[in-house]
Design an enzyme around this catalytic site. Sequence first.
Site, short mmCIF file in Angstrom:
data_model
loop_
_atom_site.label_atom_id
_atom_site.label_comp_id
_atom_site.label_asym_id
_atom_site.label_seq_id
_atom_site.Cartn_x
_atom_site.Cartn_y
_atom_site.Cartn_z
N ASP A 241 -7.86 -4.15 -0.54
CA ASP A 241 -8.40 -4.38 -1.88
C ASP A 241 -8.37 -5.85 -2.25
OD1 ASP A 241 -8.84 -1.60 -2.53
OD2 ASP A 241 -6.69 -1.39 -2.69
N HIS B 83 0.85 -1.20 0.00
CA HIS B 83 0.00 0.00 0.00
C HIS B 83 0.88 1.24 0.00
CE1 HIS B 83 -3.08 2.92 1.25
NE2 HIS B 83 -3.96 2.02 0.87
#
Length: 429
Positions: A363, A306
């Site tokens: 995600d 991330h």
Amino acid sequence: MAKTAILELDGKKHALPVVVGSEGEVGVDITSLRRDAGAITLDDGYANTGSCSSAITFIDGEKGILRYRGIPIEELAENSTFVETACLLIYGKLPTRKQLANFSDLLTKNEMLHEDMKYHFEGFPPSAHPMAILSSMINASSCFQPGLLEGYNPEKFDLQAARLMSKVRTIAAFAYRKSLGLPAIYPKPTYKYSANFLHMMFSEPYQDYDLKPEVVKALDLIFLLHADHEQNCSTSTVRMIASSRSNLFACAAGGVCALWGPLHGGANQAVIEMLESIHREGDDGTRFIAQAKDKSNNKRLMGFGHRVYKNYDPRARIIKAQCDKILKVMKISDPLLDIAQKLEEIALKDDYFISRKLYPNVDFYSGIIMRAIGIPVDMFTVIFAIGRMPGWIANYKEVMDEATTRIYRPRQIYTGPTLTHYVPIGERK
């Protein structure tokens, strides 16, 4: 004594105030730099620029911390709901029982769309992307709300916020049904927020969708975990539009457009597309992992790592547990989900990924859950948008309530031609 930072330019020193946030974040206030020094700062992509002061969300990417209004995301995921968390974000504190009931009632009262809006849906081709429909219909729905286009009114804000949060899921469900040529399913006032969305998505006129508690909980958790995430691309877009004093619906429509990009809200869609590619090649994920580790190969492991979190994404820890429950309850035989579990298993044990802190992020797991539920890939970003709505509303309110807010107007460093002159067309070479 207040701290200052000293910037020296052309032999002249300029004292710049140092601002310290409630969590110890340090910023150098350059508000007067251009006026005093005739210079600006250049920060491509704003990665090192604080565009505002905000009391909504705190992130510490190094430590893997995410808090809404000071409350750890882990506590909210365990004890709260999406609607209660929305109240926290929008109004600054957890609601009382009465406040939560009042807001929930407003959501129920505003869940229907004006019947004339059906004609707007008919104007889109069946192939229209749901995000295009969502942004357009959010803007269109504001035209059916008397007084909304007048802009921010604190006395009407509660109603406007509830209208937007409630209608966005109805718009999204209607857009999905239209893409399949199916009749629209109207919301049921007896259902709570996330259950109602699943009902509108998957019920039929002759049979209601079987609302499994684990599925409802999983979707509500996805909404909650995406409700806000500091000054990301879409949220900063909402704030920029709000600075011009645009109405709430216009700002939200702009946020949807920003979220649509594959580098932002489309990340969970990219996860499924990666899994589909692996499956087409007859791989169980093992070869793909090896290729992703090879610097000479262009294979990229989506849903891992991330930009903000240099540690484990705190939302991923939470949603992984729910993902495991969903796959167990749904009893789905899906080769893509098998591949996803294989990738997760390898990456969590492989020193290559561990040393680089490339852990599965939110995600990765949200994409798997949505596929298991039956939500199509092109609706993934729409789900993200519904979840992010409270954060956008909270940031909009923060801009509007700030008495000193000016219209956002970034500067630039010009790199084009110097002074030149118009040449008549007959003399041009």
